[in-house]
Design a protein around this motif. Structure first.
Motif, PDB file in Angstrom:
ATOM      1  N   THR A 146       0.822   5.418  -9.112  1.00  0.00           N
ATOM      2  CA  THR A 146       1.492   6.754  -9.325  1.00  0.00           C
ATOM      3  C   THR A 146       2.425   6.080 -10.639  1.00  0.00           C
ATOM      4  OG1 THR A 146       1.574   7.582  -7.150  1.00  0.00           O
ATOM      5  CG2 THR A 146       2.902   8.695  -8.990  1.00  0.00           C
TER       6      THR A 146
ATOM      7  N   ASN B 160       0.718  -1.251   0.013  1.00  0.00           N
ATOM      8  CA  ASN B 160       0.202  -0.064  -0.174  1.00  0.00           C
ATOM      9  C   ASN B 160       0.802   1.373   0.011  1.00  0.00           C
ATOM     10  OD1 ASN B 160      -2.552   0.923   0.047  1.00  0.00           O
ATOM     11  ND2 ASN B 160      -3.043  -0.129   1.979  1.00  0.00           N
ATOM     12  N   GLY B 161       0.561   2.191  -0.936  1.00  0.00           N
ATOM     13  CA  GLY B 161       1.393   3.322  -0.859  1.00  0.00           C
ATOM     14  C   GLY B 161       2.797   3.325  -1.589  1.00  0.00           C
TER      15      GLY B 161
ATOM     16  N   GLU C  28      -4.254  -2.952  -9.582  1.00  0.00           N
ATOM     17  CA  GLU C  28      -4.612  -3.677  -8.672  1.00  0.00           C
ATOM     18  C   GLU C  28      -6.201  -4.152  -8.921  1.00  0.00           C
ATOM     19  OE1 GLU C  28      -3.775  -2.472  -4.562  1.00  0.00           O
ATOM     20  OE2 GLU C  28      -2.684  -0.844  -5.116  1.00  0.00           O
TER      21      GLU C  28
HETATM   22  P1  ATP Z   1      -2.547   1.858  -3.147  1.00  0.00           P
HETATM   23  O1  ATP Z   1      -2.509   0.421  -2.803  1.00  0.00           O
HETATM   24  O2  ATP Z   1      -2.774   2.486  -1.748  1.00  0.00           O
HETATM   25  O3  ATP Z   1      -2.970   2.498  -4.476  1.00  0.00           O
HETATM   26  P2  ATP Z   1       0.252   2.383  -4.425  1.00  0.00           P
HETATM   27  O4  ATP Z   1       1.305   1.487  -4.576  1.00  0.00           O
HETATM   28  O5  ATP Z   1      -0.591   2.321  -5.637  1.00  0.00           O
HETATM   29  O6  ATP Z   1      -0.822   2.074  -3.161  1.00  0.00           O
HETATM   30  P3  ATP Z   1       0.524   5.321  -4.851  1.00  0.00           P
HETATM   31  O7  ATP Z   1      -1.176   5.560  -4.793  1.00  0.00           O
HETATM   32  O8  ATP Z   1       1.039   5.507  -6.174  1.00  0.00           O
HETATM   33  O9  ATP Z   1       0.831   4.030  -4.077  1.00  0.00           O
HETATM   34  O10 ATP Z   1       0.900   6.348  -3.891  1.00  0.00           O
HETATM   35  C1  ATP Z   1       2.202   6.595  -3.735  1.00  0.00           C
HETATM   36  C2  ATP Z   1       2.370   7.509  -2.486  1.00  0.00           C
HETATM   37  O11 ATP Z   1       1.907   8.819  -3.105  1.00  0.00           O
HETATM   38  C3  ATP Z   1       1.531   7.545  -1.232  1.00  0.00           C
HETATM   39  O12 ATP Z   1       2.519   7.785  -0.317  1.00  0.00           O
HETATM   40  C4  ATP Z   1       0.527   8.330  -1.365  1.00  0.00           C
HETATM   41  O13 ATP Z   1       0.036   8.737   0.031  1.00  0.00           O
HETATM   42  C5  ATP Z   1       1.046   9.613  -2.131  1.00  0.00           C
HETATM   43  N1  ATP Z   1      -0.131  10.034  -3.093  1.00  0.00           N
HETATM   44  C6  ATP Z   1      -0.931   9.541  -3.925  1.00  0.00           C
HETATM   45  N2  ATP Z   1      -1.535  10.348  -4.471  1.00  0.00           N
HETATM   46  C7  ATP Z   1      -1.504  11.552  -3.955  1.00  0.00           C
HETATM   47  C8  ATP Z   1      -2.057  12.797  -4.158  1.00  0.00           C
HETATM   48  N3  ATP Z   1      -2.964  13.158  -5.035  1.00  0.00           N
HETATM   49  N4  ATP Z   1      -1.240  13.831  -3.580  1.00  0.00           N
HETATM   50  C9  ATP Z   1      -0.278  13.694  -2.692  1.00  0.00           C
HETATM   51  N5  ATP Z   1       0.260  12.629  -2.499  1.00  0.00           N
HETATM   52  C10 ATP Z   1      -0.434  11.333  -3.006  1.00  0.00           C
END
Ligand code: ATP
Length: 234
Positions: A43, A37-38, A160
């Motif tokens: 991104t 997660n995160g 996902e």
């Molecule tokens: P998830 O399973 O939660 O989707 P992920 O691996 O896809 O996890 P991302 O959504 O890419 O992770 O998030 C990566 C980081 O960017 C995290 O620390 C998240 O808090 C941060 N983040 C995501 N979206 C934003 C946003 N719009 N503004 C600021 N930070 C963000």
């Protein structure tokens, strides 16, 4: 290579999220981007699709530099993105939802017809007159994927896809991935579900805190208990 991501750095405002992320996807492969997660999976997908432009680094698709190109142009080149949050049109019927995907097609020799999509997802045929909003989570996930296929992509980005789905639906999702791979589709998958990913992918990348920490074949990753424990909580 169909897709090449080279050293991208992506920010949300001032927050540096992706650090020199590089990955490659060759034609016909199913590649998984694994991470907690995160970790930065969504991104990475958004950076590839042009929804969040990387600050630097390059994304090359079909030997064309698409870094920072708008998402609809990237889609027209043949990339189909299925986001995590299943964006169907709740007031449109299942069939009308699929038609929306068809209109976005970049050429006339669309390989994906209603018939073919319904053959792949028989449940959607049964539901074709129902409104999208009345479908279960798993059915909406299938509809989102099916609608994306109607746009005739040659690379499918699935963010996902197994998240929040019942085990039986995850199983049919896996069968779907195996089947489109057999038919020559290229897939980049992001997942937290390690067991699912190992079963249905050829190669894996692991992203952790915005850095790529591992890349290799599924066979090698399966044996690497240390890596799995360190980055994937298994
Ligand atoms: P998830 O399973 O939660 O989707 P992920 O691996 O896809 O996890 P991302 O959504 O890419 O992770 O998030 C990566 C980081 O960017 C995290 O620390 C998240 O808090 C941060 N983040 C995501 N979206 C934003 C946003 N719009 N503004 C600021 N930070 C963000």
């Amino acid at each position: 290579m169909l897709l090449q991501v080279k050293g991208i750095n992506t920010y949300y405002g001032l927050s540096h999220i992706l650090f020199d992320v590089s990955l490659e996807v060759d034609r016909g492969e199913v590649v998984v981007l694994l991470g907690r997660n995160g970790a930065g999976k969504t991104t990475t997908m958004r950076s590839i699709m042009g929804l969040t432009a990387p600050k630097n680094g390059t994304v090359t698709y079909h030997d064309q530099d698409i870094t920072g190109l708008s998402p609809y142009k990237v889609a027209r080149l043949g990339m189909g993105f299925v986001p995590e949050d299943r964006r169907i049109f709740p007031d449109l019927t299942v069939r009308a939802n699929l038609e929306v995907g068809l209109k976005k097609s970049r050429n006339n020799d669309n390989k994906w017809t209603f018939e073919r999509v319904f053959d792949l997802f028989p449940r959607l045929k049964e539901l074709s007159r129902r409104r999208g909003g009345t479908l279960s989570g798993g059915e909406q996930q299938m509809l989102t994927i099916a609608r994306t296929l109607m746009g005739n992509p040659d690379l499918l980005l699935l963010d996902e896809p197994s998240e929040g789905l019942a085990p039986i639906i995850v199983k049919s999702l896996g069968e779907f991935i195996d089947r489109i791979k057999q038919e020559g589709m290229t897939v980049l998958l992001s997942e937290q579900n390690v067991k699912f990913s190992l079963k249905h992918s050829d190669r894996a990348y692991i992203v952790d805190s915005g850095h790529i920490k591992y890349q290799g074949s599924i066979k090698d990753l399966e044996k690497d208990e240390d890596v799995k424990k360190r980055y994937l909580a298994v």
